[in-house]
Enzyme design. Structure first.
Site, PDB file in Angstrom:
ATOM      1  N   LYS A  31       4.131  -0.238   8.525  1.00  0.00           N
ATOM      2  CA  LYS A  31       3.011  -0.925   7.858  1.00  0.00           C
ATOM      3  C   LYS A  31       3.537  -2.070   7.004  1.00  0.00           C
ATOM      4  CE  LYS A  31      -0.137   1.925   9.409  1.00  0.00           C
ATOM      5  NZ  LYS A  31      -1.059   1.481  10.494  1.00  0.00           N
ATOM      6  N   ARG A  32       4.698  -2.568   7.347  1.00  0.00           N
ATOM      7  CA  ARG A  32       5.340  -3.687   6.649  1.00  0.00           C
ATOM      8  C   ARG A  32       5.483  -3.396   5.156  1.00  0.00           C
ATOM      9  NH1 ARG A  32       5.734  -3.531  11.441  1.00  0.00           N
ATOM     10  NH2 ARG A  32       5.227  -5.255  12.863  1.00  0.00           N
ATOM     11  N   ALA A  69       4.454  -6.257   2.283  1.00  0.00           N
ATOM     12  CA  ALA A  69       3.273  -7.068   2.636  1.00  0.00           C
ATOM     13  C   ALA A  69       2.155  -6.942   1.613  1.00  0.00           C
ATOM     14  CB  ALA A  69       2.773  -6.680   4.021  1.00  0.00           C
ATOM     15  N   LEU A  71      -0.626  -5.364  -1.207  1.00  0.00           N
ATOM     16  CA  LEU A  71      -1.659  -4.322  -1.238  1.00  0.00           C
ATOM     17  C   LEU A  71      -1.937  -3.812   0.178  1.00  0.00           C
ATOM     18  CD1 LEU A  71      -4.072  -2.872  -2.783  1.00  0.00           C
ATOM     19  CD2 LEU A  71      -5.459  -4.855  -2.101  1.00  0.00           C
ATOM     20  N   LEU A  73      -4.135  -3.370   2.635  1.00  0.00           N
ATOM     21  CA  LEU A  73      -5.477  -3.939   2.838  1.00  0.00           C
ATOM     22  C   LEU A  73      -6.363  -2.982   3.625  1.00  0.00           C
ATOM     23  CD1 LEU A  73      -4.331  -7.570   3.770  1.00  0.00           C
ATOM     24  CD2 LEU A  73      -5.289  -6.823   1.583  1.00  0.00           C
ATOM     25  N   GLY A 118       1.046  -8.327  -3.506  1.00  0.00           N
ATOM     26  CA  GLY A 118       1.610  -7.256  -4.327  1.00  0.00           C
ATOM     27  C   GLY A 118       3.101  -7.045  -4.090  1.00  0.00           C
ATOM     28  N   GLU A 121       4.593  -9.159  -6.569  1.00  0.00           N
ATOM     29  CA  GLU A 121       4.418  -8.538  -7.895  1.00  0.00           C
ATOM     30  C   GLU A 121       5.470  -7.447  -8.098  1.00  0.00           C
ATOM     31  OE1 GLU A 121       0.134  -7.761  -7.248  1.00  0.00           O
ATOM     32  OE2 GLU A 121      -0.186  -8.988  -9.028  1.00  0.00           O
ATOM     33  N   GLU A 141      -3.849 -14.149  -1.827  1.00  0.00           N
ATOM     34  CA  GLU A 141      -5.035 -13.496  -2.370  1.00  0.00           C
ATOM     35  C   GLU A 141      -6.307 -14.306  -2.124  1.00  0.00           C
ATOM     36  OE1 GLU A 141      -2.111 -12.998  -3.561  1.00  0.00           O
ATOM     37  OE2 GLU A 141      -1.990 -11.062  -4.556  1.00  0.00           O
ATOM     38  N   ARG A 144      -7.895 -14.085   1.161  1.00  0.00           N
ATOM     39  CA  ARG A 144      -8.390 -12.735   1.493  1.00  0.00           C
ATOM     40  C   ARG A 144      -9.589 -12.357   0.615  1.00  0.00           C
ATOM     41  NH1 ARG A 144      -5.420 -11.914   5.910  1.00  0.00           N
ATOM     42  NH2 ARG A 144      -3.169 -11.692   5.611  1.00  0.00           N
ATOM     43  N   GLY A 149      -3.737  -8.034  -8.830  1.00  0.00           N
ATOM     44  CA  GLY A 149      -4.025  -6.931  -9.747  1.00  0.00           C
ATOM     45  C   GLY A 149      -2.777  -6.201 -10.192  1.00  0.00           C
TER      46      GLY A 149
HETATM   47  C1  1HE Z   1      -0.669  -3.803   6.772  1.00  0.00           C
HETATM   48  C2  1HE Z   1      -0.415  -4.828   5.826  1.00  0.00           C
HETATM   49  C3  1HE Z   1      -1.112  -4.758   4.603  1.00  0.00           C
HETATM   50  C4  1HE Z   1       0.744  -5.229   7.591  1.00  0.00           C
HETATM   51  N1  1HE Z   1      -1.944  -3.728   4.417  1.00  0.00           N
HETATM   52  N2  1HE Z   1      -1.512  -2.804   6.515  1.00  0.00           N
HETATM   53  N3  1HE Z   1      -1.096  -9.013   1.994  1.00  0.00           N
HETATM   54  C5  1HE Z   1      -1.255  -9.852   3.035  1.00  0.00           C
HETATM   55  O1  1HE Z   1      -2.235 -10.584   3.127  1.00  0.00           O
HETATM   56  C6  1HE Z   1      -0.208  -9.766   4.096  1.00  0.00           C
HETATM   57  C7  1HE Z   1      -0.745  -9.035   5.314  1.00  0.00           C
HETATM   58  N4  1HE Z   1       0.269  -8.846   6.351  1.00  0.00           N
HETATM   59  C8  1HE Z   1       0.670  -9.851   7.172  1.00  0.00           C
HETATM   60  O2  1HE Z   1       0.329 -11.006   7.009  1.00  0.00           O
HETATM   61  C9  1HE Z   1       1.583  -9.472   8.309  1.00  0.00           C
HETATM   62  O3  1HE Z   1       1.448  -8.060   8.543  1.00  0.00           O
HETATM   63  C10 1HE Z   1       3.089  -9.767   8.067  1.00  0.00           C
HETATM   64  C11 1HE Z   1       3.314 -11.289   8.140  1.00  0.00           C
HETATM   65  C12 1HE Z   1       3.594  -9.243   6.738  1.00  0.00           C
HETATM   66  C13 1HE Z   1       3.919  -9.097   9.193  1.00  0.00           C
HETATM   67  O4  1HE Z   1       3.404  -9.530  10.455  1.00  0.00           O
HETATM   68  P1  1HE Z   1       3.762  -8.678  11.758  1.00  0.00           P
HETATM   69  O5  1HE Z   1       3.234  -9.462  12.938  1.00  0.00           O
HETATM   70  O6  1HE Z   1       5.196  -8.296  11.762  1.00  0.00           O
HETATM   71  O7  1HE Z   1       2.976  -7.275  11.620  1.00  0.00           O
HETATM   72  P2  1HE Z   1       1.404  -6.956  11.845  1.00  0.00           P
HETATM   73  O8  1HE Z   1       1.150  -6.775  13.319  1.00  0.00           O
HETATM   74  O9  1HE Z   1       0.522  -7.910  11.124  1.00  0.00           O
HETATM   75  O10 1HE Z   1       1.284  -5.556  11.103  1.00  0.00           O
HETATM   76  C14 1HE Z   1       1.983  -4.414  11.588  1.00  0.00           C
HETATM   77  C15 1HE Z   1       1.273  -3.202  11.011  1.00  0.00           C
HETATM   78  O11 1HE Z   1       1.360  -3.234   9.601  1.00  0.00           O
HETATM   79  C16 1HE Z   1      -0.210  -3.198  11.324  1.00  0.00           C
HETATM   80  O12 1HE Z   1      -0.632  -1.857  11.402  1.00  0.00           O
HETATM   81  P3  1HE Z   1      -0.989  -1.147  12.820  1.00  0.00           P
HETATM   82  O13 1HE Z   1      -1.393   0.231  12.454  1.00  0.00           O
HETATM   83  O14 1HE Z   1      -2.076  -2.005  13.411  1.00  0.00           O
HETATM   84  O15 1HE Z   1       0.294  -1.204  13.615  1.00  0.00           O
HETATM   85  C17 1HE Z   1      -0.819  -3.843  10.110  1.00  0.00           C
HETATM   86  O16 1HE Z   1      -2.165  -3.486   9.891  1.00  0.00           O
HETATM   87  C18 1HE Z   1       0.058  -3.254   9.023  1.00  0.00           C
HETATM   88  N5  1HE Z   1       0.075  -4.077   7.836  1.00  0.00           N
HETATM   89  N6  1HE Z   1       0.461  -5.690   6.362  1.00  0.00           N
HETATM   90  C19 1HE Z   1      -2.137  -2.790   5.351  1.00  0.00           C
HETATM   91  N7  1HE Z   1      -0.914  -5.649   3.629  1.00  0.00           N
HETATM   92  C20 1HE Z   1      -3.046  -5.307  -6.538  1.00  0.00           C
HETATM   93  S1  1HE Z   1      -3.764  -6.640  -5.779  1.00  0.00           S
HETATM   94  C21 1HE Z   1      -2.590  -7.283  -4.667  1.00  0.00           C
HETATM   95  C22 1HE Z   1      -3.300  -8.156  -3.666  1.00  0.00           C
HETATM   96  C23 1HE Z   1      -2.429  -8.444  -2.472  1.00  0.00           C
HETATM   97  O17 1HE Z   1      -1.393  -7.912  -2.281  1.00  0.00           O
HETATM   98  S2  1HE Z   1      -3.069  -9.620  -1.411  1.00  0.00           S
HETATM   99  C24 1HE Z   1      -1.851  -9.765  -0.169  1.00  0.00           C
HETATM  100  C25 1HE Z   1      -2.070  -8.810   0.944  1.00  0.00           C
END
Ligand code: 1HE
Length: 265
Positions: A31-32, A69, A71, A73, A118, A121, A141, A144, A149
């Site tokens: 889940k990265r 990666a 929070l 999501l 996060g 963070e 953020e 999205r 937070g």
């Molecule tokens: C996840 C998450 C996640 C991956 N929550 N499940 N963070 C983001 O906006 C970043 C979101 N993630 C990405 O942009 C990409 O996953 C990556 C660039 C980091 C990696 O890409 P990749 O192609 O290697 O992997 P993928 O195919 O996107 O994801 C692989 C799996 O990880 C997949 O799950 P699966 O069950 O479908 O295999 C994804 O759903 C899972 N995964 N990232 C949940 N973030 C306190 S407030 C803080 C606010 C924030 O942090 S906002 C930033 C959120």
């Protein structure tokens, strides 16, 4: 006192070597290393066990190609949290990251791939950040529909300043390589961030524990004080740290010329 190695962990691994260097690993690569509520609770457990554990420095690393990666999501979507529930969750993030920042034990983050939302963070709660050439930093953020937070408004602003923080959150701007170093997101850019983080941890572990404790707790506390109070607190901390037998021994080594000299090379 619970030893780090004995904690029951699902989303993290934690171990300590014979030199007192602990390695804490984000172990949810599939889940990265996204931060679900369970990972945050485990971070609290691990970093609560640090003070007094004899651990001299910590390397925070991750399995897989990405550090973190941010929070979880999907968990957030599925939980459909109320404002109060998400606020409580954020307070658990703060608990974890405060445990790190104020622990008094140096924490060196070995970064790679995504250090996002996060994840940034989390990295910013470490005392030193080491990046490799795959590392990139972003706060997506805004795109999205979210707001930080986990302390970015405080710790990331401390690293890079308010204007860059706002730019990253509004535009999704990504920093990497030398630019990430120059703006302050990381302090080292190397081929192998884990090897460098471990080398730094070993060097730092050779300092006196009390000096490390002061650096890795007092400075953060002083940032929360007025300038006048911070100067007073600094003099008190220096009064204690700088008069210890361990410090005197090191000063005597300098005086008798057996102590290391400070020279570039
Ligand atoms: C996840 C998450 C996640 C991956 N929550 N499940 N963070 C983001 O906006 C970043 C979101 N993630 C990405 O942009 C990409 O996953 C990556 C660039 C980091 C990696 O890409 P990749 O192609 O290697 O992997 P993928 O195919 O996107 O994801 C692989 C799996 O990880 C997949 O799950 P699966 O069950 O479908 O295999 C994804 O759903 C899972 N995964 N990232 C949940 N973030 C306190 S407030 C803080 C606010 C924030 O942090 S906002 C930033 C959120």
């Amino acid at each position: 006192m619970v030893a780090l190695d004995d904690l029951p962990l699902t989303y993290l691994h934690a171990s300590t070597d014979t030199e007192g260097i602990a390695t804490v690993t984000l172990a949810r690569a599939e889940k990265r290393n996204a931060l679900n509520a369970g990972t945050v609770e485990e971070l609290i457990a691990v970093f609560s066990a640090l003070p007094g554990s004899g651990v001299r420095a910590v390397v925070l690393r991750a399995e897989g190609a990405h550090f973190c990666a941010g929070l979880d999501l999907i968990e957030h979507l599925e939980a459909d949290r109320t404002p109060a529930e998400f606020m409580r969750l954020c307070l658990r993030w703060h608990e974890a990251f405060n445990k790190m920042e104020y622990s008094g034990v140096p924490i060196i983050a070995a970064l790679k791939g995504a250090v996002v939302g996060g994840g940034l963070e989390l990295a910013s709660a470490a005392h030193i950040r080491v990046a490799d050439t795959s590392t990139y930093f972003a706060l997506p953020e805004g795109s999205r529909g979210l707001f930080t937070g986990g302390g970015a408004t405080i710790r990331v602003a401390d690293l890079i300043g308010k204007a860059r923080l706002i730019d990253m959150m509004l535009t999704g701007r990504i920093y990497k390589d030398a630019e990430a170093v120059s703006v302050g997101l990381c302090q080292y850019l190397v081929e192998d961030s884990e090897a460098k983080a471990m080398a730094l941890a070993r060097a730092i572990a050779a300092n006196t524990p009390l000096a490390n404790f002061a650096v890795c707790s007092a400075i953060s506390h002083m940032r929360n004080m007025s300038g006048l109070d911070a100067a007073y607190a600094e003099s008190m901390v220096a009064g204690i740290v700088n008069t210890q037998a361990e410090a005197r021994g090191r000063l005597a080594a300098f005086a008798d010329k057996s102590g290391a000299r400070v020279r570039p090379d």
